[in-house]
Scaffold this motif. Structure first.
Motif, PDB file in Angstrom:
ATOM      1  N   GLN A 278      39.512  45.478  69.114  1.00 29.80           N
ATOM      2  CA  GLN A 278      38.826  44.222  69.389  1.00 29.80           C
ATOM      3  C   GLN A 278      39.718  43.356  70.270  1.00 29.80           C
ATOM      4  O   GLN A 278      40.898  43.168  69.992  1.00 29.80           O
TER       5      GLN A 278
ATOM      6  N   ASP B 266      41.403  40.237  71.956  1.00 27.33           N
ATOM      7  CA  ASP B 266      41.835  38.891  71.565  1.00 27.33           C
ATOM      8  C   ASP B 266      42.398  38.236  72.819  1.00 27.33           C
ATOM      9  O   ASP B 266      43.463  38.609  73.298  1.00 27.33           O
TER      10      ASP B 266
ATOM     11  N   ASP C 287      36.461  37.234  74.699  1.00 28.57           N
ATOM     12  CA  ASP C 287      37.155  37.200  73.422  1.00 28.57           C
ATOM     13  C   ASP C 287      36.233  37.742  72.333  1.00 28.57           C
ATOM     14  O   ASP C 287      35.076  37.354  72.238  1.00 28.57           O
ATOM     15  N   GLY C 288      36.728  38.680  71.542  1.00 28.91           N
ATOM     16  CA  GLY C 288      35.939  39.257  70.461  1.00 28.91           C
ATOM     17  C   GLY C 288      35.219  40.540  70.827  1.00 28.91           C
ATOM     18  O   GLY C 288      34.750  41.254  69.946  1.00 28.91           O
ATOM     19  N   ASP C 289      35.092  40.849  72.124  1.00 30.87           N
ATOM     20  CA  ASP C 289      34.477  42.116  72.527  1.00 30.87           C
ATOM     21  C   ASP C 289      35.340  43.269  72.033  1.00 30.87           C
ATOM     22  O   ASP C 289      36.553  43.134  71.857  1.00 30.87           O
ATOM     23  N   TYR C 290      34.720  44.406  71.823  1.00 32.15           N
ATOM     24  CA  TYR C 290      35.468  45.617  71.519  1.00 32.15           C
ATOM     25  C   TYR C 290      35.723  46.362  72.815  1.00 32.15           C
ATOM     26  O   TYR C 290      34.864  46.404  73.694  1.00 32.15           O
TER      27      TYR C 290
ATOM     28  N   LYS D 234      29.924  44.274  73.312  1.00 30.95           N
ATOM     29  CA  LYS D 234      29.736  43.052  72.525  1.00 30.95           C
ATOM     30  C   LYS D 234      29.800  43.389  71.037  1.00 30.95           C
ATOM     31  O   LYS D 234      29.338  44.458  70.604  1.00 30.95           O
ATOM     32  N   PRO D 235      30.380  42.488  70.228  1.00 36.27           N
ATOM     33  CA  PRO D 235      30.567  42.776  68.799  1.00 36.27           C
ATOM     34  C   PRO D 235      29.286  43.137  68.054  1.00 36.27           C
ATOM     35  O   PRO D 235      29.299  44.050  67.220  1.00 36.27           O
TER      36      PRO D 235
ATOM     37  N   PHE E  76      28.359  46.674  68.976  1.00 41.96           N
ATOM     38  CA  PHE E  76      29.351  47.590  68.409  1.00 41.96           C
ATOM     39  C   PHE E  76      29.082  47.816  66.925  1.00 41.96           C
ATOM     40  O   PHE E  76      29.063  48.953  66.454  1.00 41.96           O
ATOM     41  N   GLU E  77      28.860  46.729  66.191  1.00 41.44           N
ATOM     42  CA  GLU E  77      28.657  46.839  64.743  1.00 41.44           C
ATOM     43  C   GLU E  77      27.346  47.530  64.382  1.00 41.44           C
ATOM     44  O   GLU E  77      27.245  48.156  63.335  1.00 41.44           O
TER      45      GLU E  77
END
Length: 88
Positions: free
Chosen positions: A14, A16, A59-62, A75-76, A79-80
């Motif tokens: 991820q 940062d 920020d926060g993207d994988y 995008k998170p 991804f999830e």
């Protein structure tokens, strides 16, 4: 006809933004960007060179390492929905 994605294990981290600004070459060597004109630490425009061209990383993207060793952002939420942890 319908298709199902083959199960493939991937490597991902991820992103940062703050960590990238201060440790860009060691933390995320696959992410490129500009340094402030005054030579300060404020970096801008984090991008990854992908097979489809440059893609912005937020920020926060994988950051996913693909099956051929290429990198690309995700995008998170996507991804999830798409991936789950693998116990090893």
């Amino acid at each position: 006809m319908k298709y199902r994605k083959k199960p493939v294990e991937i490597e991902a981290v991820q992103f940062d933004y703050e960590k990238w600004v201060y440790m860009r070459h060691t933390a995320y060597p696959m992410v490129n960007g500009d340094v402030a004109p005054d030579g300060g630490m404020m970096a801008t425009n984090p991008v990854i060179k992908t097979l489809e061209g440059d893609m912005k990383v937020s920020d926060g993207d994988y950051i996913i390492k693909g099956v051929h060793g290429e990198f690309y952002p995700c995008k998170p939420d996507i991804f999830e929905e798409t991936y789950e942890p693998v116990d090893k």
